[in-house]
Design a protein around this motif. Structure first.
Motif, PDB file in Angstrom:
ATOM      1  N   THR A   1       2.752  10.527  -6.575  1.00  0.00           N
ATOM      2  CA  THR A   1       3.816  11.086  -7.414  1.00  0.00           C
ATOM      3  C   THR A   1       3.351  11.241  -8.847  1.00  0.00           C
ATOM      4  O   THR A   1       3.618  12.253  -9.496  1.00  0.00           O
ATOM      5  CB  THR A   1       5.061  10.180  -7.363  1.00  0.00           C
ATOM      6  N   TRP A   2       2.647  10.238  -9.347  1.00  0.00           N
ATOM      7  CA  TRP A   2       2.146  10.289 -10.715  1.00  0.00           C
ATOM      8  C   TRP A   2       1.161  11.443 -10.892  1.00  0.00           C
ATOM      9  O   TRP A   2       1.124  12.089 -11.937  1.00  0.00           O
ATOM     10  CB  TRP A   2       1.499   8.961 -11.056  1.00  0.00           C
ATOM     11  N   ALA A   3       0.373  11.730  -9.876  1.00  0.00           N
ATOM     12  CA  ALA A   3      -0.615  12.806  -9.961  1.00  0.00           C
ATOM     13  C   ALA A   3       0.051  14.169 -10.140  1.00  0.00           C
ATOM     14  O   ALA A   3      -0.531  15.071 -10.742  1.00  0.00           O
ATOM     15  CB  ALA A   3      -1.492  12.816  -8.710  1.00  0.00           C
ATOM     16  N   PHE A   4       1.277  14.321  -9.655  1.00  0.00           N
ATOM     17  CA  PHE A   4       1.973  15.593  -9.835  1.00  0.00           C
ATOM     18  C   PHE A   4       2.498  15.783 -11.253  1.00  0.00           C
ATOM     19  O   PHE A   4       2.723  16.911 -11.688  1.00  0.00           O
ATOM     20  CB  PHE A   4       3.139  15.720  -8.840  1.00  0.00           C
TER      21      PHE A   4
ATOM     22  N   ILE B   1      -5.234   8.096   0.061  1.00  0.00           N
ATOM     23  CA  ILE B   1      -5.977   7.182   0.933  1.00  0.00           C
ATOM     24  C   ILE B   1      -5.246   5.847   1.065  1.00  0.00           C
ATOM     25  O   ILE B   1      -5.112   5.309   2.161  1.00  0.00           O
ATOM     26  CB  ILE B   1      -7.417   6.986   0.411  1.00  0.00           C
ATOM     27  N   ILE B   2      -4.750   5.328  -0.052  1.00  0.00           N
ATOM     28  CA  ILE B   2      -4.012   4.071  -0.008  1.00  0.00           C
ATOM     29  C   ILE B   2      -2.732   4.231   0.806  1.00  0.00           C
ATOM     30  O   ILE B   2      -2.377   3.373   1.611  1.00  0.00           O
ATOM     31  CB  ILE B   2      -3.708   3.572  -1.439  1.00  0.00           C
ATOM     32  N   LEU B   3      -2.036   5.344   0.624  1.00  0.00           N
ATOM     33  CA  LEU B   3      -0.817   5.612   1.379  1.00  0.00           C
ATOM     34  C   LEU B   3      -1.106   5.739   2.871  1.00  0.00           C
ATOM     35  O   LEU B   3      -0.382   5.188   3.711  1.00  0.00           O
ATOM     36  CB  LEU B   3      -0.143   6.878   0.858  1.00  0.00           C
ATOM     37  N   ALA B   4      -2.174   6.423   3.215  1.00  0.00           N
ATOM     38  CA  ALA B   4      -2.527   6.607   4.631  1.00  0.00           C
ATOM     39  C   ALA B   4      -2.880   5.272   5.293  1.00  0.00           C
ATOM     40  O   ALA B   4      -2.450   5.008   6.422  1.00  0.00           O
ATOM     41  CB  ALA B   4      -3.689   7.584   4.756  1.00  0.00           C
ATOM     42  N   THR B   5      -3.621   4.421   4.607  1.00  0.00           N
ATOM     43  CA  THR B   5      -3.965   3.127   5.203  1.00  0.00           C
ATOM     44  C   THR B   5      -2.739   2.238   5.330  1.00  0.00           C
ATOM     45  O   THR B   5      -2.651   1.421   6.234  1.00  0.00           O
ATOM     46  CB  THR B   5      -5.053   2.388   4.393  1.00  0.00           C
ATOM     47  N   GLY B   6      -1.772   2.414   4.428  1.00  0.00           N
ATOM     48  CA  GLY B   6      -0.531   1.659   4.539  1.00  0.00           C
ATOM     49  C   GLY B   6       0.323   2.114   5.699  1.00  0.00           C
ATOM     50  O   GLY B   6       0.935   1.311   6.395  1.00  0.00           O
TER      51      GLY B   6
ATOM     52  N   ARG C   1       0.817  -1.209   0.000  1.00  0.00           N
ATOM     53  CA  ARG C   1       0.000   0.000   0.000  1.00  0.00           C
ATOM     54  C   ARG C   1       0.855   1.265   0.000  1.00  0.00           C
ATOM     55  O   ARG C   1       0.524   2.244  -0.666  1.00  0.00           O
ATOM     56  CB  ARG C   1      -0.934   0.015   1.202  1.00  0.00           C
ATOM     57  N   VAL C   2       1.950   1.251   0.750  1.00  0.00           N
ATOM     58  CA  VAL C   2       2.830   2.427   0.785  1.00  0.00           C
ATOM     59  C   VAL C   2       3.469   2.659  -0.582  1.00  0.00           C
ATOM     60  O   VAL C   2       3.514   3.795  -1.074  1.00  0.00           O
ATOM     61  CB  VAL C   2       3.899   2.274   1.894  1.00  0.00           C
ATOM     62  N   VAL C   3       3.941   1.597  -1.214  1.00  0.00           N
ATOM     63  CA  VAL C   3       4.558   1.734  -2.535  1.00  0.00           C
ATOM     64  C   VAL C   3       3.527   2.190  -3.571  1.00  0.00           C
ATOM     65  O   VAL C   3       3.781   3.106  -4.355  1.00  0.00           O
ATOM     66  CB  VAL C   3       5.227   0.406  -2.963  1.00  0.00           C
ATOM     67  N   LEU C   4       2.358   1.561  -3.568  1.00  0.00           N
ATOM     68  CA  LEU C   4       1.317   1.927  -4.532  1.00  0.00           C
ATOM     69  C   LEU C   4       0.806   3.346  -4.297  1.00  0.00           C
ATOM     70  O   LEU C   4       0.653   4.128  -5.247  1.00  0.00           O
ATOM     71  CB  LEU C   4       0.150   0.937  -4.456  1.00  0.00           C
TER      72      LEU C   4
END
Length: 69
Positions: free
Chosen positions: A23-26, A42-47, A14-17
């Motif tokens: 990063t891609w969004a920027f 959201i995925i990063l926060a849950t990771g 989850r942290v990697v994704l």
């Protein structure tokens, strides 16, 4: 902690994704930039936290508990 319901590999994925999506969004200039950033965040926060609300909703737990005597 009691509220953690994700194991190490689930959290690492989850942290990697999440980092990849944020990063891609920027770098993109598309209409979906905000949506990709939000999903990635959201995925990063849950990771990072280790708690997934969807896992809690369905009663899933990927974390294994070791039994020490």
């Amino acid at each position: 902690m009691k509220f953690i319901n994700s194991n190490f590999w689930d959290r690492a994925f989850r942290v990697v994704l999440g980092t990849s999506l944020v990063t891609w969004a920027f770098y993109i200039e598309d209409l979906y930039k905000l949506a990709i950033f939000a999903v990635g965040f959201i995925i990063l926060a849950t990771g990072i936290v280790g708690w997934c609300p969807i896992y809690s909703l369905f009663g899933w737990n990927t974390r294994t508990h070791s039994k020490r005597s």
